[in-house]
Write an enzyme that holds these catalytic residues in place. Sequence first.
Site, PDB file in Angstrom:
ATOM      1  N   ARG A  15      38.626  37.907  35.387  1.00  0.00           N
ATOM      2  CA  ARG A  15      37.186  37.687  35.233  1.00  0.00           C
ATOM      3  C   ARG A  15      36.432  38.194  36.475  1.00  0.00           C
ATOM      4  O   ARG A  15      35.712  39.176  36.410  1.00  0.00           O
ATOM      5  CB  ARG A  15      36.919  36.182  34.992  1.00  0.00           C
ATOM      6  CG  ARG A  15      35.515  35.856  34.523  1.00  0.00           C
ATOM      7  CD  ARG A  15      34.501  35.766  35.632  1.00  0.00           C
ATOM      8  NE  ARG A  15      34.850  34.791  36.657  1.00  0.00           N
ATOM      9  CZ  ARG A  15      34.218  34.705  37.825  1.00  0.00           C
ATOM     10  NH1 ARG A  15      33.236  35.529  38.116  1.00  0.00           N
ATOM     11  NH2 ARG A  15      34.583  33.799  38.721  1.00  0.00           N
ATOM     12  N   ASP A  16      36.644  37.565  37.619  1.00  0.00           N
ATOM     13  CA  ASP A  16      35.884  37.927  38.818  1.00  0.00           C
ATOM     14  C   ASP A  16      36.251  39.339  39.266  1.00  0.00           C
ATOM     15  O   ASP A  16      35.401  40.100  39.745  1.00  0.00           O
ATOM     16  CB  ASP A  16      36.188  36.911  39.938  1.00  0.00           C
ATOM     17  CG  ASP A  16      35.090  36.817  40.978  1.00  0.00           C
ATOM     18  OD1 ASP A  16      34.341  37.791  41.139  1.00  0.00           O
ATOM     19  OD2 ASP A  16      34.988  35.778  41.647  1.00  0.00           O
ATOM     20  N   HIS A 208      36.741  28.704  46.463  1.00  0.00           N
ATOM     21  CA  HIS A 208      36.706  30.044  45.856  1.00  0.00           C
ATOM     22  C   HIS A 208      36.233  31.014  46.934  1.00  0.00           C
ATOM     23  O   HIS A 208      35.036  31.169  47.158  1.00  0.00           O
ATOM     24  CB  HIS A 208      35.742  29.997  44.664  1.00  0.00           C
ATOM     25  CG  HIS A 208      35.528  31.290  43.951  1.00  0.00           C
ATOM     26  ND1 HIS A 208      36.075  31.567  42.716  1.00  0.00           N
ATOM     27  CD2 HIS A 208      34.784  32.388  44.266  1.00  0.00           C
ATOM     28  CE1 HIS A 208      35.692  32.764  42.311  1.00  0.00           C
ATOM     29  NE2 HIS A 208      34.893  33.281  43.235  1.00  0.00           N
ATOM     30  N   HIS A 210      35.839  34.627  48.841  1.00  0.00           N
ATOM     31  CA  HIS A 210      35.905  36.092  48.864  1.00  0.00           C
ATOM     32  C   HIS A 210      36.266  36.476  50.297  1.00  0.00           C
ATOM     33  O   HIS A 210      35.958  35.748  51.241  1.00  0.00           O
ATOM     34  CB  HIS A 210      34.568  36.693  48.419  1.00  0.00           C
ATOM     35  CG  HIS A 210      34.370  36.565  46.930  1.00  0.00           C
ATOM     36  ND1 HIS A 210      34.535  37.622  46.066  1.00  0.00           N
ATOM     37  CD2 HIS A 210      34.060  35.507  46.158  1.00  0.00           C
ATOM     38  CE1 HIS A 210      34.326  37.211  44.819  1.00  0.00           C
ATOM     39  NE2 HIS A 210      34.028  35.924  44.847  1.00  0.00           N
ATOM     40  N   CYS A 241      30.899  40.332  42.959  1.00  0.00           N
ATOM     41  CA  CYS A 241      29.893  40.049  41.941  1.00  0.00           C
ATOM     42  C   CYS A 241      28.866  41.163  42.016  1.00  0.00           C
ATOM     43  O   CYS A 241      28.342  41.458  43.085  1.00  0.00           O
ATOM     44  CB  CYS A 241      29.245  38.683  42.214  1.00  0.00           C
ATOM     45  SG  CYS A 241      27.885  38.322  41.096  1.00  0.00           S
ATOM     46  N   ASN A 250      37.970  38.884  45.934  1.00  0.00           N
ATOM     47  CA  ASN A 250      38.435  37.517  46.195  1.00  0.00           C
ATOM     48  C   ASN A 250      39.634  37.579  47.127  1.00  0.00           C
ATOM     49  O   ASN A 250      40.319  38.599  47.209  1.00  0.00           O
ATOM     50  CB  ASN A 250      38.910  36.880  44.892  1.00  0.00           C
ATOM     51  CG  ASN A 250      37.780  36.604  43.945  1.00  0.00           C
ATOM     52  OD1 ASN A 250      37.375  37.478  43.194  1.00  0.00           O
ATOM     53  ND2 ASN A 250      37.266  35.397  43.973  1.00  0.00           N
TER      54      ASN A 250
HETATM   55  P1  HMG Z   1      18.573  36.464  30.082  1.00  0.00           P
HETATM   56  O1  HMG Z   1      18.149  37.904  29.956  1.00  0.00           O
HETATM   57  O2  HMG Z   1      17.674  35.535  30.805  1.00  0.00           O
HETATM   58  O3  HMG Z   1      18.972  35.819  28.696  1.00  0.00           O
HETATM   59  O4  HMG Z   1      20.008  36.483  30.787  1.00  0.00           O
HETATM   60  P2  HMG Z   1      18.222  35.683  27.336  1.00  0.00           P
HETATM   61  O5  HMG Z   1      18.636  34.357  26.793  1.00  0.00           O
HETATM   62  O6  HMG Z   1      16.773  35.986  27.497  1.00  0.00           O
HETATM   63  O7  HMG Z   1      18.916  36.834  26.453  1.00  0.00           O
HETATM   64  C1  HMG Z   1      18.735  38.217  26.716  1.00  0.00           C
HETATM   65  C2  HMG Z   1      19.702  39.009  25.869  1.00  0.00           C
HETATM   66  O8  HMG Z   1      21.043  38.692  26.219  1.00  0.00           O
HETATM   67  C3  HMG Z   1      19.580  38.705  24.394  1.00  0.00           C
HETATM   68  O9  HMG Z   1      19.976  39.880  23.711  1.00  0.00           O
HETATM   69  C4  HMG Z   1      20.637  37.657  24.164  1.00  0.00           C
HETATM   70  O10 HMG Z   1      21.114  37.616  22.852  1.00  0.00           O
HETATM   71  C5  HMG Z   1      21.729  38.134  25.100  1.00  0.00           C
HETATM   72  P3  HMG Z   1      18.909  40.841  23.007  1.00  0.00           P
HETATM   73  O11 HMG Z   1      18.301  40.000  21.951  1.00  0.00           O
HETATM   74  O12 HMG Z   1      17.927  41.230  24.095  1.00  0.00           O
HETATM   75  O13 HMG Z   1      19.744  41.976  22.515  1.00  0.00           O
HETATM   76  N1  HMG Z   1      22.587  37.039  25.563  1.00  0.00           N
HETATM   77  C6  HMG Z   1      23.909  36.994  25.405  1.00  0.00           C
HETATM   78  N2  HMG Z   1      24.775  37.847  24.838  1.00  0.00           N
HETATM   79  C7  HMG Z   1      26.066  37.510  24.847  1.00  0.00           C
HETATM   80  N3  HMG Z   1      26.527  36.369  25.401  1.00  0.00           N
HETATM   81  C8  HMG Z   1      25.686  35.493  25.974  1.00  0.00           C
HETATM   82  C9  HMG Z   1      24.324  35.800  25.989  1.00  0.00           C
HETATM   83  N4  HMG Z   1      23.253  35.164  26.489  1.00  0.00           N
HETATM   84  C10 HMG Z   1      22.182  35.921  26.203  1.00  0.00           C
HETATM   85  N5  HMG Z   1      26.167  34.376  26.541  1.00  0.00           N
HETATM   86  C11 HMG Z   1      22.122  35.454  31.175  1.00  0.00           C
HETATM   87  C12 HMG Z   1      20.629  35.283  31.137  1.00  0.00           C
HETATM   88  C13 HMG Z   1      22.693  34.250  31.911  1.00  0.00           C
HETATM   89  C14 HMG Z   1      22.658  35.504  29.761  1.00  0.00           C
HETATM   90  C15 HMG Z   1      22.506  36.780  31.907  1.00  0.00           C
HETATM   91  O14 HMG Z   1      21.785  36.869  33.109  1.00  0.00           O
HETATM   92  C16 HMG Z   1      23.972  36.853  32.197  1.00  0.00           C
HETATM   93  O15 HMG Z   1      24.780  36.975  31.290  1.00  0.00           O
HETATM   94  N6  HMG Z   1      24.360  36.769  33.490  1.00  0.00           N
HETATM   95  C17 HMG Z   1      25.749  36.739  33.861  1.00  0.00           C
HETATM   96  C18 HMG Z   1      25.939  37.330  35.207  1.00  0.00           C
HETATM   97  C19 HMG Z   1      27.387  37.238  35.611  1.00  0.00           C
HETATM   98  O16 HMG Z   1      28.279  37.144  34.771  1.00  0.00           O
HETATM   99  N7  HMG Z   1      27.646  37.295  36.948  1.00  0.00           N
HETATM  100  C20 HMG Z   1      28.946  37.232  37.467  1.00  0.00           C
HETATM  101  C21 HMG Z   1      29.616  35.914  37.297  1.00  0.00           C
HETATM  102  S1  HMG Z   1      29.141  34.692  38.505  1.00  0.00           S
HETATM  103  C22 HMG Z   1      30.151  35.032  39.868  1.00  0.00           C
HETATM  104  O17 HMG Z   1      30.798  36.036  39.906  1.00  0.00           O
HETATM  105  C23 HMG Z   1      30.263  34.009  40.970  1.00  0.00           C
HETATM  106  C24 HMG Z   1      31.570  33.212  40.946  1.00  0.00           C
HETATM  107  O18 HMG Z   1      32.693  34.057  40.980  1.00  0.00           O
HETATM  108  C25 HMG Z   1      31.617  32.251  42.159  1.00  0.00           C
HETATM  109  C26 HMG Z   1      31.301  32.952  43.480  1.00  0.00           C
HETATM  110  O19 HMG Z   1      32.037  33.866  43.865  1.00  0.00           O
HETATM  111  O20 HMG Z   1      30.303  32.580  44.063  1.00  0.00           O
HETATM  112  C27 HMG Z   1      31.673  32.362  39.669  1.00  0.00           C
HETATM  113 MG    MG Z   2      33.502  34.968  42.795  1.00  0.00          MG
END
Ligand code: HMG
Ligand code: MG
Length: 304
Positions: A15-16, A208, A210, A241, A250
């Site tokens: 995932r990450d 967690h 990095h 990210c 990581n």
């Molecule tokens: P948004 O644009 O505010 O969402 O994004 P929305 O509800 O307005 O939807 C916009 C569009 O996305 C729509 O599609 C939805 O259907 C679709 P359209 O009608 O325009 O075609 N949509 C989805 N599609 C599939 N699955 C879903 C989904 N939700 C909405 N679940 C949202 C908000 C949160 C969805 C977006 O910003 C997003 O997906 N962000 C994820 C970012 C991400 O994955 N970042 C990396 C992970 S976090 C990380 O790495 C940190 C961690 O490792 C810890 C650390 O290291 O600190 C965990």
């Molecule tokens: Mg991370």
Amino acid sequence: MTGSGRVTVVEVGPRDGLQNERGFVPTGVKVAFVEALADAGLPVVETTAFVSPRAIPQLADSAEVFSRVRKKPGVRYPVLVPNERGLARALAAGAREISLFTAATDTFNLRNTNATIEESFARFAPVLLRAKAESLRVRGYVSTVFGCPYEGRVDPAKAVAVAVRLYEAGCEEVSLGDTIGVAVPTQVADVVGRLREAGVPVDRIALHMHDTRGTALANVVEGLREGVRVFDSSAGGLGGCPYAPGAAGNLATEDLLYLLHGMGYETGADLSRVARASRILAETTGRLPASRVFAALRGSSERG
Ligand code: HMG
Ligand code: MG
């Protein structure tokens, strides 16, 4: 310091790690990677993310990946879920464990999820309700606990408040993210100590890290000293990210296992088999893993 007892290594590479790959890793390779990690004895393999494919195109095939992975009895396969839509997709694919994620800083959270911290908790409320009804295990991540790419220094009290809130909202485990790899051991001791004082049992806390600045293993040792027994890492040191500029991978699972096993902790994982899983991915990306221990193993096998 010598250790004893069990430590849980949460593998987050699929995932990450893969969310930050430049190219799209073919679905079959992702499936083989997850299966190789579980076969290496890792007890928890975070398999994919049901986030917006527009935000993270690298994981647009999450439903297919999750469904195709042969599930090994006794291994947990959590997935990242940002909202109700993500939960519905995760459930449809057969997931039984989810991870929610928010941050200690609004700027990062807005860039990452288009929501402030407050708004993210509003999104989580219905997700937590349904997760409870479906008896899912829920983990909560807090990003930018020790530093933010946009806001810089983070007040530990603020990070702790977000973590406590996740715990009180029903997350069984809270993972403290050093998203951009800036933490040093004194910060780890401070934040873990504050969390314990705030009533979060230490067996509900994960770290967690990095490894951007080479401090990840030192932070793990400090976490162990504080009683933490759950650590996230990624095979080969993949990761980052896309919304955290400057973040490196990581902490590598191989490096974490080398440290833990050498100190006397049991993990159930086989280091050389994890390295073999890293090789599956390296053959696709064409890049050698960043893991130091991977490089040492490779060097000794080439010499011997
Ligand atoms: P948004 O644009 O505010 O969402 O994004 P929305 O509800 O307005 O939807 C916009 C569009 O996305 C729509 O599609 C939805 O259907 C679709 P359209 O009608 O325009 O075609 N949509 C989805 N599609 C599939 N699955 C879903 C989904 N939700 C909405 N679940 C949202 C908000 C949160 C969805 C977006 O910003 C997003 O997906 N962000 C994820 C970012 C991400 O994955 N970042 C990396 C992970 S976090 C990380 O790495 C940190 C961690 O490792 C810890 C650390 O290291 O600190 C965990
Ligand atoms: Mg991370």
